[in-house]
Every structure is written in C-alpha cells, then in structure tokens.
Design a protein around this motif. Structure first.
Motif, PDB file in Angstrom:
ATOM      1  N   PHE A 146       0.800  -1.227   0.000  1.00  0.00           N
ATOM      2  CA  PHE A 146       0.000   0.000   0.000  1.00  0.00           C
ATOM      3  C   PHE A 146       0.832   1.275   0.000  1.00  0.00           C
ATOM      4  N   THR A 147       2.123   1.176   0.286  1.00  0.00           N
ATOM      5  CA  THR A 147       2.902   2.377   0.539  1.00  0.00           C
ATOM      6  C   THR A 147       3.815   2.727  -0.629  1.00  0.00           C
ATOM      7  N   SER A 148       3.951   4.029  -0.863  1.00  0.00           N
ATOM      8  CA  SER A 148       4.820   4.533  -1.921  1.00  0.00           C
ATOM      9  C   SER A 148       6.287   4.358  -1.524  1.00  0.00           C
ATOM     10  N   PHE A 149       7.133   4.193  -2.531  1.00  0.00           N
ATOM     11  CA  PHE A 149       8.559   4.074  -2.230  1.00  0.00           C
ATOM     12  C   PHE A 149       9.385   4.613  -3.389  1.00  0.00           C
ATOM     13  N   THR A 150      10.640   4.918  -3.071  1.00  0.00           N
ATOM     14  CA  THR A 150      11.575   5.498  -4.026  1.00  0.00           C
ATOM     15  C   THR A 150      12.867   4.691  -4.009  1.00  0.00           C
ATOM     16  N   ILE A 151      13.410   4.437  -5.192  1.00  0.00           N
ATOM     17  CA  ILE A 151      14.674   3.713  -5.319  1.00  0.00           C
ATOM     18  C   ILE A 151      15.621   4.557  -6.168  1.00  0.00           C
ATOM     19  N   GLU A 152      16.829   4.780  -5.667  1.00  0.00           N
ATOM     20  CA  GLU A 152      17.835   5.542  -6.406  1.00  0.00           C
ATOM     21  C   GLU A 152      18.462   4.643  -7.457  1.00  0.00           C
ATOM     22  N   LEU A 153      18.399   5.089  -8.711  1.00  0.00           N
ATOM     23  CA  LEU A 153      18.930   4.299  -9.815  1.00  0.00           C
ATOM     24  C   LEU A 153      20.348   4.674 -10.194  1.00  0.00           C
ATOM     25  N   GLY A 154      20.879   5.770  -9.625  1.00  0.00           N
ATOM     26  CA  GLY A 154      22.238   6.192  -9.945  1.00  0.00           C
ATOM     27  C   GLY A 154      22.242   7.467 -10.760  1.00  0.00           C
ATOM     28  N   ALA A 155      23.339   7.704 -11.465  1.00  0.00           N
ATOM     29  CA  ALA A 155      23.504   8.928 -12.244  1.00  0.00           C
ATOM     30  C   ALA A 155      22.636   8.892 -13.497  1.00  0.00           C
ATOM     31  N   ALA A 156      21.965   9.999 -13.765  1.00  0.00           N
ATOM     32  CA  ALA A 156      21.082  10.052 -14.927  1.00  0.00           C
ATOM     33  C   ALA A 156      21.843   9.883 -16.236  1.00  0.00           C
ATOM     34  N   HIS A 157      23.130  10.299 -16.264  1.00  0.00           N
ATOM     35  CA  HIS A 157      23.872  10.214 -17.527  1.00  0.00           C
ATOM     36  C   HIS A 157      24.030   8.770 -18.011  1.00  0.00           C
ATOM     37  N   ASP A 158      23.927   7.807 -17.085  1.00  0.00           N
ATOM     38  CA  ASP A 158      24.005   6.403 -17.484  1.00  0.00           C
ATOM     39  C   ASP A 158      22.786   5.966 -18.289  1.00  0.00           C
ATOM     40  N   PHE A 159      21.731   6.781 -18.279  1.00  0.00           N
ATOM     41  CA  PHE A 159      20.476   6.427 -18.962  1.00  0.00           C
ATOM     42  C   PHE A 159      20.190   7.349 -20.143  1.00  0.00           C
ATOM     43  N   ILE A 160      21.171   8.185 -20.524  1.00  0.00           N
ATOM     44  CA  ILE A 160      20.957   9.153 -21.599  1.00  0.00           C
ATOM     45  C   ILE A 160      21.366   8.590 -22.954  1.00  0.00           C
ATOM     46  N   GLU A 161      22.594   8.154 -23.084  1.00  0.00           N
ATOM     47  CA  GLU A 161      23.091   7.704 -24.370  1.00  0.00           C
ATOM     48  C   GLU A 161      22.569   6.325 -24.759  1.00  0.00           C
ATOM     49  N   VAL A 162      22.484   5.435 -23.767  1.00  0.00           N
ATOM     50  CA  VAL A 162      22.116   4.048 -24.045  1.00  0.00           C
ATOM     51  C   VAL A 162      20.870   3.681 -23.248  1.00  0.00           C
ATOM     52  N   PRO A 163      19.834   3.165 -23.892  1.00  0.00           N
ATOM     53  CA  PRO A 163      18.666   2.708 -23.136  1.00  0.00           C
ATOM     54  C   PRO A 163      19.045   1.574 -22.186  1.00  0.00           C
ATOM     55  N   ARG A 164      18.479   1.604 -21.002  1.00  0.00           N
ATOM     56  CA  ARG A 164      18.740   0.566 -20.007  1.00  0.00           C
ATOM     57  C   ARG A 164      17.476  -0.257 -19.801  1.00  0.00           C
ATOM     58  N   THR A 165      17.659  -1.489 -19.327  1.00  0.00           N
ATOM     59  CA  THR A 165      16.530  -2.375 -19.098  1.00  0.00           C
ATOM     60  C   THR A 165      16.147  -2.347 -17.624  1.00  0.00           C
ATOM     61  N   LEU A 166      14.930  -1.921 -17.377  1.00  0.00           N
ATOM     62  CA  LEU A 166      14.380  -1.888 -16.024  1.00  0.00           C
ATOM     63  C   LEU A 166      13.506  -3.131 -15.838  1.00  0.00           C
ATOM     64  N   THR A 167      13.834  -3.925 -14.825  1.00  0.00           N
ATOM     65  CA  THR A 167      13.087  -5.145 -14.529  1.00  0.00           C
ATOM     66  C   THR A 167      12.570  -5.082 -13.104  1.00  0.00           C
ATOM     67  N   ILE A 168      11.308  -5.442 -12.927  1.00  0.00           N
ATOM     68  CA  ILE A 168      10.682  -5.399 -11.610  1.00  0.00           C
ATOM     69  C   ILE A 168       9.975  -6.721 -11.363  1.00  0.00           C
ATOM     70  N   ARG A 169      10.218  -7.290 -10.199  1.00  0.00           N
ATOM     71  CA  ARG A 169       9.475  -8.475  -9.777  1.00  0.00           C
ATOM     72  C   ARG A 169       8.676  -8.143  -8.524  1.00  0.00           C
ATOM     73  N   CYS A 170       7.403  -8.532  -8.514  1.00  0.00           N
ATOM     74  CA  CYS A 170       6.553  -8.367  -7.337  1.00  0.00           C
ATOM     75  C   CYS A 170       6.057  -9.737  -6.899  1.00  0.00           C
ATOM     76  N   ARG A 171       6.334 -10.084  -5.648  1.00  0.00           N
ATOM     77  CA  ARG A 171       5.828 -11.326  -5.069  1.00  0.00           C
ATOM     78  C   ARG A 171       4.642 -10.996  -4.166  1.00  0.00           C
ATOM     79  N   ASP A 172       3.631 -11.866  -4.216  1.00  0.00           N
ATOM     80  CA  ASP A 172       2.406 -11.568  -3.467  1.00  0.00           C
ATOM     81  C   ASP A 172       1.702 -12.872  -3.112  1.00  0.00           C
ATOM     82  N   SER A 173       2.270 -13.607  -2.178  1.00  0.00           N
ATOM     83  CA  SER A 173       1.705 -14.898  -1.805  1.00  0.00           C
ATOM     84  C   SER A 173       0.391 -14.728  -1.059  1.00  0.00           C
ATOM     85  N   HIS A 174      -0.629 -15.463  -1.491  1.00  0.00           N
ATOM     86  CA  HIS A 174      -1.910 -15.389  -0.798  1.00  0.00           C
ATOM     87  C   HIS A 174      -1.891 -16.200   0.489  1.00  0.00           C
TER      88      HIS A 174
END
Length: 599
Positions: A119-147
């Motif tokens: 339920f709660t918002s969160f922030t993750i630091e990805l590093g320097a923005a210049h690393d994402f300017i010239e070359v596209p980067r792959t962002l992968t997210i996994r969410c686990r949610d066991s019932h």
C-alpha cells in the motif's frame, strides 16, 4: 483513461511536492506471470517476457489488458528506459506509487533496491542520470504476493473468489510509476504543520546530500501575492526548520466551507545565488483539537458525517481508471450529504488527498491491515501482525502528513482479542503503531483500532461498529454513552475501559438493497435486506437520527459509498450510477447535529 499521448494516468502523481521535470513510465510493459515464483531461477531476469500489460493497472483488472484473477505468486515487468539529455549531471530516482507486495528492482540485471508492503509509496535511487541518456537501459521489476502469507492486504480475498466484505486481489504495480531527476543535493519531502494560533506554518525541510554553504529560501503565496519570505542557511543536520507567517489581512482558515490553500515555494541556492533545487507545495491553515466529547475543526464542533469509502472500481480494482474518477467519488459523496470519509482498508493514492484538500473533504487515513489473521486453533490470538505493520504504517504517515484534509489516523481496523490473561503479539503491535503515530504526528487525533478492541488506554478516540438494522434497537444500544458507558464491541470484554474520549459510531448502516440483483452469493449486505426503496430511507433516517440527536456523539461513518462487487449496500451502484434519491439521503443528514449546537 489516457491522455492524448495514450499514456494511462498521465497526471502528475505527487501534487504536494512538485518538480517540473519528470517522466511517466505508465503504459505498455513486457509482463509475465510467475505462478510458482521460480522466475529468477528460470532466467526471467535477463530474458524477454512473454506477455504485455498496461501499467499502472494490476494484472487482475480489466484495464490492465491481462485480466488474470487466479492466484499470482509473483509477476515480472520489463521495459527499456532512456531519459532526456537535459537531465545530465542529475541523480535519477524511480518512484512507485504502490506495488503489491514484495518488490525488487533491477537495472540491466543489477539489483538497485527492494521494498516490502503493498500500500505504501517508495523510491529507489537508480544512480547517475547520464548512465540512462546515451544508451537505453533495461528496467526489470518483480513483485511477489503470496496469498498464503499473513501480510497486510486490506479487502483482498485470500480465497479464490471474493465473498462478503472481501473482494478481488491486486498483485504487482497498481499506482503510477515514474522517474525524476534530482540534483546531488536536493529537497526531500517537506513536512508542513499549520499553526492557527500563531497564524503560521512550521516547515521541516529535510535534504539529501551535501549542505555546506547552501541556503534555503521559502515563500508563502496566496495566488500571485507573496505573503512571507524566509531565507536561511541550510542546516548541517540535514533538516532545516523555519516558519512562514500568514499576515492578518491574508488569513483564511481551511474548512469544508472554504478549502483555501496557500502555495509554498522552496529554493535551495548556493553561495553565489545559483538555484540548486526548486520545488512547489501547498498548505491549508487549520487546526484539529479535542474539547471534551467534541472533535473541533478550527475551534468549532463540526459533526463528521463520514462515509466508508473502499476505493474500488469495476474495471481497475484498487486503481482508479482516471484522475477524474477520484474527483467524482468525492463529489458523489458530498452530493449525498457527507462531509468526509474513512478511507477504508486501503492507502489511497496521493491525488485523492490532493482533491480532498481542494474540495474541503475531511478524511481519516487508514492502513489496509486485514490479512494478518491465521486460521485454526494453533494461532495464539488469531491475528499475528509483525513489525512490518509499524514500518509500512509510518511510511503512510510520513507521506500524507502535510495534507490539511486529513484530520485523523486509524492504523488498525476491527482487531479483536481471544486472550485476556496476558499481553499478546497483537497488543504489542497495536500499541507500537499507536505510539509511532503519536511520535510522528502530534497534530491529529489517533484511534488505536477502529471498532472491536481498544487496547491502548491513551487512545484519543473511542468508537464502535454496529450493524444493527432496527433503528429503535440501534438507538437503545447507543444510549448508554450518556452515562459514560458507551456501546463497545464484544460487550466491552475486548477493550480497555472508556475514559471519556470523543466517541463515534465509525461503522453502521450497511443497508442491503440492490433492485438489480437476487439475494445470495452474488448479493450480500448487513442484516435483513429492505423490501423497498422507501423502507431504506425510513431505516436510514432512523439510524442517522439516533446519532445526530446524541449530544455526546461527534460524528459517524455510514457503510458505504458504493456497492463493491457482491457487497451491495452502497449509496450508489458499483459503476457510480444512481441507485437512490440522493437528495433524500442528503436531506436526512444535513440537519444540525446536537453536538454542533455547542457553538
């Protein structure tokens, strides 16, 4: 649902803490269900995913384009990201409005952060923005949610299908996800505390990064007029504190009748005057205090005519299909005579609070704590919350502290005790959440747990939940408040003694009525359903009158704003279409309450 570019939920997600540059990541992502949570071992981190999803809608929802309502133990998201060249020299932050439940973020296969809590918002630091300017980067997210795991899940069902007051599940990302560039030294979320007596706002301005030789400039504005301006050195302990004063000629108190908001501008500048960071916020000047049985707003008793709002939508589940849907829910509630809501068993997105601030709508912040119950006799007290509840709850308090529409906190809902001979784990967590809330916020009342078991002697508010459908019996059960012995769930055996706190019936009604449905598994409500619409108005008036006429009752909360799936006791249908004569519902509520006559 989308803006002109086709991006769903394209509006700025954090109106109380705004920067001009940001990048919305909502829209189409690669997606894959990981039914057995074995994806990491099977190489999903570095491989293309097989399906597509529309973020920020959960895969169980229609709007996601997936519509998989089975148990989803884990889900994976993947997309390429590239940021504008003008972000050179900045740090890059990834903001997630909410993702259920256990989230891990990787960039090009390298883990960048984790977060627990659905339920709660969160922030993750990805590093320097210049690393994402010239070359596209792959962002992968996994969410686990066991019932199977006991975890805060709100109204999400642990069974395959929804039943009674439990609804469908939400897995993975369900609020806006976005990128933001920030300088090496920058503002973190400000805390703004109104002080009506001093006609001022107290600002706490935490900073990230180096603070040497930097200065903070804060301005308070009403429209284009600057009411106050303060400049001072940035504090070396990373939190700068200052006051902005409202002059008498510019003083307007925030209230439901006049939800006036002041703008706040913040600048972080270097010794030579160069602007390092600039953000905008807003504030409402209002007070919430207790006077005997009354909860006062700006020193006046305002009877809280609240409605229980579950925040579910037929096509988006916990995610509103559009920003306008949030606005319309508030407007529908006000049209029916309510002046606020318990935001029930769910942490609502920030834009709902923003609209409540603008529209003068009173809200109680609540945690989606249901889900900790363990079945079977082996469970010591049938509920086993842990420290994660306190951690996630304080994230909520930190995020929403500065919203003037938020007038009270409710960490837990309908806890109960099966052990009376010693302190249980639930007692410890209840007290921990209460004390943590009081430490984080001294400006609002805190109720230890809404309904059922009050376990904290110092709780600011005492309440009960009562779904008795006969108005005469309901009034009789509520009457002992006059003698200092109000109705308490469990015949009072679950709770610490009442000691004169403000009291209200924080859940009642739930009148079962849906002329479109046949009673049964697909239609559920509290007690015996009414036989006609006229009988509903008669029952509603009888229940409401019992509370409005009580001079010691400071408010109530009626169940509920809309039907939700099989729970069909709303003022409106689930699709928000007209179900009742709203003018009649409004007229029943809007006469002066007994406690308001103290003015």
């Amino acid at each position: 649902m989308t803006d002109d570019s086709g991006c769903p939920r394209a509006e700025y997600p954090r109106p109380s803490f705004r920067r001009p540059q940001w990048l919305n990541l909502n829209g189409e992502w690669q997606f894959q269900v990981d039914q057995a949570d074995s994806g990491l071992e099977r190489g999903l981190l570095t491989s293309e995913l097989t399906d597509r999803i529309r973020v920020p809608f959960a895969p169980e929802s229609e709007l996601s384009g997936v519509g998989n309502t089975d148990f989803l133990e884990a889900v994976w998201y993947r997309r390429r990201i590239q940021v504008p060249r003008q972000w050179q020299g900045m740090d890059l932050l990834l903001h997630v409005g909410a993702a259920d439940y256990d989230t891990t973020v990787w960039v090009d296969g390298v883990e960048r952060g984790r977060h627990g809590g659905g339920f709660t918002s969160f922030t993750i630091e990805l590093g320097a923005a210049h690393d994402f300017i010239e070359v596209p980067r792959t962002l992968t997210i996994r969410c686990r949610d066991s019932h199977r795991d006991p975890q805060p899940r709100g109204k999400q069902s642990r069974e395959y299908a929804g039943r009674a007051a439990h609804y469908g599940r939400t897995t993975g990302i369900w609020q806006t996800i976005w990128l933001e560039p920030v300088p090496k030294t920058s503002f973190e979320r400000p805390r703004i505390t109104p002080d009506v007596g001093a006609s001022a706002f107290h600002l706490e301005l935490p900073l990230r990064g180096r603070t040497a030789e930097l200065r903070v400039i804060a301005e308070l504005l009403d429209g284009e007029m600057v009411l106050d301006r303060v400049e001072r050195a940035a504090a070396s302990d990373f939190t700068t504190m200052l006051d902005l004063v409202v002059p008498e000629e510019g003083r307007r108190l925030w209230s439901p009748q006049d939800p006036h908001l002041y703008d706040v501008r913040l600048h972080l500048v270097s010794a030579d005057g160069t602007v390092i960071d600039a953000v905008e916020s807003y504030a409402g000047l209002r007070s919430v205090t207790i006077d005997g049985p009354a909860v006062l707003l700006n020193g006046e008793p305002v009877f809280q005519r609240l409605v229980l709002d579950q925040g579910y939508y037929p096509d988006g589940l916990m995610t509103a299909p559009a920003d306008q849907a949030l606005i319309e829910d508030i407007e529908l509630s006000i049209a029916a005579g309510f002046n606020g809501a318990r935001l029930h068993e769910k942490v609502f997105e920030e834009r709902f609070l923003f609209h409540a601030d603008r529209l003068g709508y009173l809200v109680w912040g609540e945690f989606g704590d249901w889900g900790c119950r363990e079945p079977g006799p082996a469970a010591e007290d049938n509920q086993r919350p842990d420290a994660a509840y306190i951690t996630q709850w304080i994230e909520v308090v930190q995020r929403d502290y500065s919203h003037p529409s938020l007038i009270g906190w409710c960490p837990l809902n309908e806890t109960y005790q099966l052990r009376h001979d010693r302190i249980t784990a639930l007692d410890d967590v209840t007290r921990g959440m209460f004390l943590a809330t009081k430490l984080a916020d001294r400006t609002r009342p805190v109720i230890d747990a809404s309904g059922y078991a009050h376990r904290v002697d110092e709780t600011d508010v005492y309440d009960s939940h009562l779904y008795e459908q006969d108005p005469a019996t309901f009034a009789k059960l509520m009457a002992p408040l006059a003698g200092g012995a109000p109705y308490a769930n469990g015949e009072g055996k679950w709770s610490v003694p009442y000691r004169g706190q403000p009291y209200f019936c924080s859940e009642f009604g739930g009148i079962w009525w849906n002329p479109r449905a046949t009673q049964g598994d697909e239609s559920w409500g509290y007690g015996e359903a009414v036989r006609s619409e006229d009988e509903l108005y008669e029952r509603f008036a009888g229940l409401v009158d019992a509370l409005l006429d009580d001079p010691l009752m400071f408010g109530y909360c009626y169940t509920q704003l809309t039907d939700v799936f099989q729970e069909q006791n709303g003022i409106y249908f689930f699709d928000r279409s007209a179900k009742l004569d709203v003018a009649r519902i409004r007229a029943i509520q809007l006469r002066t309450a007994a406690i308001e006559e103290r003015r």
